[in-house]
Design a protein around this motif. Sequence first.
Motif, short mmCIF file in Angstrom:
data_model
loop_
_atom_site.label_atom_id
_atom_site.label_comp_id
_atom_site.label_asym_id
_atom_site.label_seq_id
_atom_site.Cartn_x
_atom_site.Cartn_y
_atom_site.Cartn_z
N VAL A 243 0.81 -1.21 0.00
CA VAL A 243 0.00 0.00 0.00
C VAL A 243 0.85 1.27 0.00
O VAL A 243 0.52 2.25 -0.67
CB VAL A 243 -0.97 0.01 1.20
N LYS A 244 1.97 1.26 0.75
CA LYS A 244 2.85 2.43 0.84
C LYS A 244 4.30 2.01 0.58
O LYS A 244 5.18 2.19 1.42
CB LYS A 244 2.73 3.06 2.23
N PRO A 245 4.57 1.42 -0.58
CA PRO A 245 5.90 0.83 -0.80
C PRO A 245 7.05 1.83 -0.78
O PRO A 245 8.12 1.52 -0.23
CB PRO A 245 5.76 0.18 -2.18
N ARG A 246 6.87 3.01 -1.35
CA ARG A 246 7.98 3.97 -1.38
C ARG A 246 8.31 4.45 0.03
O ARG A 246 9.49 4.56 0.40
CB ARG A 246 7.63 5.14 -2.29
N GLU A 247 7.28 4.73 0.80
CA GLU A 247 7.50 5.16 2.18
C GLU A 247 8.12 4.03 3.01
O GLU A 247 9.01 4.27 3.85
CB GLU A 247 6.19 5.61 2.81
N ARG A 257 13.45 -4.83 1.28
CA ARG A 257 14.10 -5.77 0.36
C ARG A 257 13.76 -7.21 0.71
O ARG A 257 13.55 -8.05 -0.18
CB ARG A 257 15.62 -5.56 0.37
N LEU A 258 13.71 -7.52 2.01
CA LEU A 258 13.39 -8.88 2.43
C LEU A 258 11.99 -9.27 1.98
O LEU A 258 11.79 -10.34 1.39
CB LEU A 258 13.50 -8.99 3.96
N LEU A 259 11.00 -8.41 2.24
CA LEU A 259 9.63 -8.73 1.87
C LEU A 259 9.43 -8.72 0.36
O LEU A 259 8.65 -9.51 -0.19
CB LEU A 259 8.66 -7.77 2.55
N ALA A 260 10.14 -7.82 -0.33
CA ALA A 260 10.06 -7.80 -1.79
C ALA A 260 10.57 -9.11 -2.37
O ALA A 260 9.98 -9.68 -3.30
CB ALA A 260 10.85 -6.62 -2.34
N ARG A 261 11.65 -9.61 -1.81
CA ARG A 261 12.20 -10.89 -2.27
C ARG A 261 11.26 -12.03 -1.91
O ARG A 261 11.12 -12.99 -2.67
CB ARG A 261 13.58 -11.12 -1.65
N TYR A 262 10.62 -11.94 -0.75
CA TYR A 262 9.71 -13.01 -0.36
C TYR A 262 8.50 -13.06 -1.30
O TYR A 262 8.16 -14.12 -1.84
CB TYR A 262 9.22 -12.85 1.08
N TYR A 263 7.85 -11.93 -1.48
CA TYR A 263 6.65 -11.89 -2.33
C TYR A 263 6.99 -11.86 -3.82
O TYR A 263 6.09 -11.94 -4.65
CB TYR A 263 5.80 -10.68 -1.97
N ARG A 264 8.27 -11.70 -4.14
CA ARG A 264 8.73 -11.63 -5.54
C ARG A 264 8.07 -10.46 -6.27
O ARG A 264 7.71 -10.55 -7.44
CB ARG A 264 8.46 -12.96 -6.26
N GLN A 265 7.90 -9.36 -5.54
CA GLN A 265 7.34 -8.14 -6.10
C GLN A 265 8.11 -6.95 -5.55
O GLN A 265 8.49 -6.94 -4.37
CB GLN A 265 5.86 -8.00 -5.75
N ASP A 266 8.30 -5.95 -6.39
CA ASP A 266 9.04 -4.74 -6.02
C ASP A 266 8.15 -3.53 -6.32
O ASP A 266 8.40 -2.78 -7.27
CB ASP A 266 10.35 -4.69 -6.82
N PRO A 267 7.10 -3.32 -5.52
CA PRO A 267 6.13 -2.27 -5.84
C PRO A 267 6.70 -0.86 -5.82
O PRO A 267 6.11 0.05 -6.42
CB PRO A 267 5.03 -2.45 -4.78
N ALA A 268 7.83 -0.64 -5.14
CA ALA A 268 8.46 0.68 -5.15
C ALA A 268 9.40 0.85 -6.33
O ALA A 268 9.99 1.92 -6.52
CB ALA A 268 9.22 0.92 -3.84
N HIS A 269 9.57 -0.23 -7.12
CA HIS A 269 10.41 -0.20 -8.32
C HIS A 269 11.84 0.25 -7.99
O HIS A 269 12.39 1.14 -8.61
CB HIS A 269 9.80 0.71 -9.40
N THR A 270 12.44 -0.44 -7.01
CA THR A 270 13.80 -0.10 -6.58
C THR A 270 14.86 -0.97 -7.23
O THR A 270 16.04 -0.70 -7.07
CB THR A 270 13.92 -0.27 -5.05
N GLY A 271 14.44 -2.03 -7.92
CA GLY A 271 15.41 -2.98 -8.44
C GLY A 271 15.84 -3.99 -7.38
O GLY A 271 16.86 -4.66 -7.54
N ALA A 272 15.06 -4.10 -6.31
CA ALA A 272 15.43 -4.94 -5.18
C ALA A 272 15.50 -6.42 -5.54
O ALA A 272 16.23 -7.18 -4.90
CB ALA A 272 14.44 -4.74 -4.03
N LEU A 273 14.77 -6.84 -6.56
CA LEU A 273 14.74 -8.27 -6.88
C LEU A 273 15.94 -8.71 -7.70
O LEU A 273 16.36 -9.86 -7.61
CB LEU A 273 13.45 -8.60 -7.64
N GLN A 275 17.93 -9.24 -11.49
CA GLN A 275 17.54 -9.89 -12.72
C GLN A 275 17.01 -11.30 -12.49
O GLN A 275 16.07 -11.73 -13.13
CB GLN A 275 18.74 -9.93 -13.69
N SER A 276 17.62 -12.04 -11.54
CA SER A 276 17.25 -13.43 -11.35
C SER A 276 15.87 -13.62 -10.77
O SER A 276 15.24 -14.66 -10.93
CB SER A 276 18.28 -14.14 -10.46
N ASP A 277 15.34 -12.60 -10.04
CA ASP A 277 14.06 -12.73 -9.39
C ASP A 277 12.95 -11.97 -10.08
O ASP A 277 11.81 -12.02 -9.67
CB ASP A 277 14.15 -12.23 -7.93
N ALA A 278 13.28 -11.22 -11.10
CA ALA A 278 12.28 -10.36 -11.75
C ALA A 278 11.21 -11.19 -12.45
O ALA A 278 11.45 -12.30 -12.86
CB ALA A 278 12.97 -9.44 -12.74
#
Length: 278
Positions: A243-247, A257-273, A275-278
Motif C-alpha cells: 500500500v505504501k511501498p515507497r515510504e 528488500r526482504l519482503l520484496a524478495r519473499y513476495y517476488r514483487q518490487d512495488p516501489a520499483h527499486t530494483g530490489a529483486l 535480474q534473477s528474481d524479476a
Amino acid sequence: MLSKFTQWLDTRRRDRALRTHAIDDALWQATLDGLPFLTRLGAADLARLRDMTSLFLAQKEFSTAHDLELTDQITVAIAVQACLPVLNLGLDLYRGWVGVIVYPGEFVIRKTVEDEDGVVHEVEHDASGEAWEGGPVILSWEDAQMTDGSDAYNVVIHEFAHKIDMVTGEADGHPPLFRKLHAPLDSAQWADVFDHAYDQFCAKVDGVPERRWARFERESLIDPYAADHPSEFFAVCSEALFVKPREFEAEYPELYRLLARYYRQDPAHTGALGQSDA
C-alpha cells in the motif's frame, strides 16, 4: 502419460473456472478505481491478477453475517486484494480452507487465554479481521473498503498475510520459504533481518512516552499493533509493502528488500529483486 492427462485436466478445470467466474469489465475497472495501489502494476500483471482473482472466486466460498447482502462488488474487491500478495507465488498458498466470511463492520472475537499463573480467562474484543489456522478468513466490509492509500492500513492484505504465515503451522512471522520461489533466500537470512527489525520496532514502541503516544500512533507508518507479536509485524509490514511501498522502503530499506524478495514483487520499483528474481 498420466502426468500429461493430469496437466490436461488441470488446464480444463482452470479454463472452466475462468469462464464461470469471469469478471465483468465494468466491475473490474470499478474495483481497480477503488484500489489505487494497484496502479503500480503493469498491464500484463493486472491481466494475471484478474485471472487469479477469478480462480480464487472459484475456489473459495463467500458468506456474510448480520444481514449484509453478498454482492459481486464485495467478493471481487476482497478476492483481488487477497490475490495481490500471491501474484508471483501462486494460489497453492491458500489451499486447505475455503471460507471467507464478511461482516458489515467490526465483529466480536471471543477467546480463551491462559495467563502467566496458569489461570484461564474468557476474553472478547472487537476486530476488523481474523484468520483461523485451517479455517476461514473473517473480514469487516467497512474496514475492507478503507483503501484510499491515505495510510498503510489494509485489513484484507493483513489477514491473508496471516494465512500465508500459517501454511506451515501457527503464525510466527516466519512464512514458508520454497526453494524454487525464494532461493537464495533462506530461513537464516529471514531471521537475521526480520527478527532484528522486529526487536528494533518493539524497542521503538516501548520507548514512546505516554504523552506522545497518540501522535506516534497517528504518524507511524507501521501500526504500533505490529509490536504485539512477530506474526502481526509480518502482516502489518506486508500491508505497508503493497500500500505504501515507497515510504516503507525509505524508512525500512532492509525489511523492504526482504519482503520484496519473499513476495517476488518490487512495488516501489527499486530494483530490489535483481535480474534473477524479476
